[in-house]
Each structure stands twice: as C-alpha cells, then as structure tokens.
Scaffold this motif. Structure first.
Motif, PDB file in Angstrom:
ATOM      1  N   ASP A 156     -34.743  88.988 -23.515  1.00  0.00           N
ATOM      2  CA  ASP A 156     -35.117  90.092 -22.622  1.00  0.00           C
ATOM      3  C   ASP A 156     -33.959  91.063 -22.411  1.00  0.00           C
ATOM      4  OD1 ASP A 156     -37.646  89.098 -22.395  1.00  0.00           O
ATOM      5  OD2 ASP A 156     -37.352  88.175 -20.424  1.00  0.00           O
ATOM      6  N   GLU A 164     -36.365  98.560 -26.110  1.00  0.00           N
ATOM      7  CA  GLU A 164     -37.584  98.183 -26.818  1.00  0.00           C
ATOM      8  C   GLU A 164     -38.425  97.209 -25.982  1.00  0.00           C
ATOM      9  OE1 GLU A 164     -38.409  99.501 -29.681  1.00  0.00           O
ATOM     10  OE2 GLU A 164     -36.524 100.147 -30.597  1.00  0.00           O
ATOM     11  N   THR A 165     -39.721  97.166 -26.286  1.00  0.00           N
ATOM     12  CA  THR A 165     -40.590  96.105 -25.786  1.00  0.00           C
ATOM     13  C   THR A 165     -40.662  95.035 -26.868  1.00  0.00           C
ATOM     14  OG1 THR A 165     -42.571  97.059 -26.781  1.00  0.00           O
ATOM     15  CG2 THR A 165     -41.998  97.792 -24.545  1.00  0.00           C
ATOM     16  N   ASN A 166     -41.295  93.910 -26.572  1.00  0.00           N
ATOM     17  CA  ASN A 166     -41.477  92.874 -27.596  1.00  0.00           C
ATOM     18  C   ASN A 166     -42.187  93.445 -28.818  1.00  0.00           C
ATOM     19  OD1 ASN A 166     -40.554  90.126 -27.492  1.00  0.00           O
ATOM     20  ND2 ASN A 166     -41.635  89.921 -25.552  1.00  0.00           N
TER      21      ASN A 166
END
Length: 200
Positions: A156, A164-166
């Motif tokens: 995370d 960024e997101t996942n």
C-alpha cells in the motif's frame, strides 16, 4: 504517473527492437532517457535499494554523457571490444551491463509483486534480487541489501508513492514487464554476438 511514464518509454524502445531485432541500432540517448525514468522506481523502494539506485543512476549518467560520442549501444560495445575494455571497471560496456541488470531487477520485482497478495514486499524483492543481481555482487553488498529488505515499504505504501491503485499498478507493471524484456534480450544479444559471456 512515474510508472506509466516508464512503461511508455520502454514500449517505444521495445517496438524499435522488435521491428529490427539485432539489426536495430538503438539510440544511446533515447535508451538513457528511458532508463533515467526507472531510477524513480528505485527511489520508491527505500533504503534496501539505495545502493542499487546510486549505482544505477551513476551508470546511466555516464552512458548519457557518452551519448554524443557514441550515438548507439552498438558503438559502445564496438569501441570496448576493439580496446579490450568490455569488463574494465567504469567502461561504458560494463556500465551498460549493470544498467541492464537494474532493468531486469525491476522487471522481476514487478512480476513477483503481481504474483503475490502479500502485503509486505520482502519476499518479492528478495527473490528478484537473488535472481538478477546477487550473483554479481560481493558478499558485503549482498549482506547489506538483505539486511535492508526489512525496511521496504508495504504494498500500500509503494502504491501511494507511485500514485497508483492496485488496478492501475497492475496494468502499468505488466506493460513494463512486456516492454522491457525485448530490450533486455537485445542488450544481451549485443554481447553474445561478439562472443562476450553474460555471467558477470
């Protein structure tokens, strides 16, 4: 984002290499410009990869400085082959070899990151390092790296640093993995076609 910029740059290089194979005369400045973007990724990994970041950045800087005299990667290898300085410390061919290992380290790290849901990066990073760089580093450097693995950011935290997101990270990491491999193989080919082994 830093990750999308890296992926874009390597897709450009990859398309050139794929189109022409070993006949491609890859521009040294363009290569260094793409590689300099990767240094940001090393910086996001914290103290564990500080050594890699410093070494990588210095090698890319040296190659970029030489790009006016040596326009392409091919010319770098030609010059050092003729002067028997391929493996000489601080030679451009040796620097290129180390930069290539840095690109491969990030590629392997991304692959491990995507294949695991572990919230810690220690295993992903340790495995990537052991596979790509550890065989060529001294015992002292390897020991320092493994000791620093405990200071790696969590998944995370890394995503936050990369903005960024996942989902977006997975997309961009896959783009880099797919684009960097042909470039890495092209660099290896420049050495192999001159009968220079790759085990250093």
């Amino acid at each position: 984002t830093p990750l999308s910029a890296v992926a874009d740059a390597f897709e450009d290089l990859s398309s050139l290499v794929k189109a022409e194979g070993l006949d491609c005369d890859l521009d040294l400045k363009s290569f260094c410009d793409a590689c300099s973007l990767v240094s940001i990724l090393f910086g996001c990994l914290g103290i564990a990869f500080k050594f890699a970041e410093l070494e990588y950045v210095s090698k890319v800087t040296d190659l970029a400085s030489a790009s006016e005299n040596f326009r392409t990667l091919n010319r770098v290898l030609e010059f050092d082959s003729l002067n028997d300085t391929v493996r000489t410390p601080k030679s451009l061919s040796r620097n290129l070899r180390r930069v290539r290992q840095g690109l491969d380290l990030i590629r392997a790290l991304f692959q491990n990151f995507l294949s695991s849901d572990d919230c810690y990066l220690k295993d992903a990073a340790s495995t990537a390092y052991a596979k790509t760089c550890a065989p060529y580093h001294t015992w002292a450097v390897r020991t320092a790296v493994y000791a620093g693995m405990y200071a790696l950011p969590t998944r995370d935290q890394l995503l936050l640093k990369l903005k960024e997101t996942n989902e977006s990270a997975e997309r961009e990491m896959i783009r880099y993995i797919n684009a960097s491999l042909p470039v890495i193989e092209y660099i290896d080919g420049l050495y192999s076609k001159r009968n220079i082994s790759l085990d250093w």
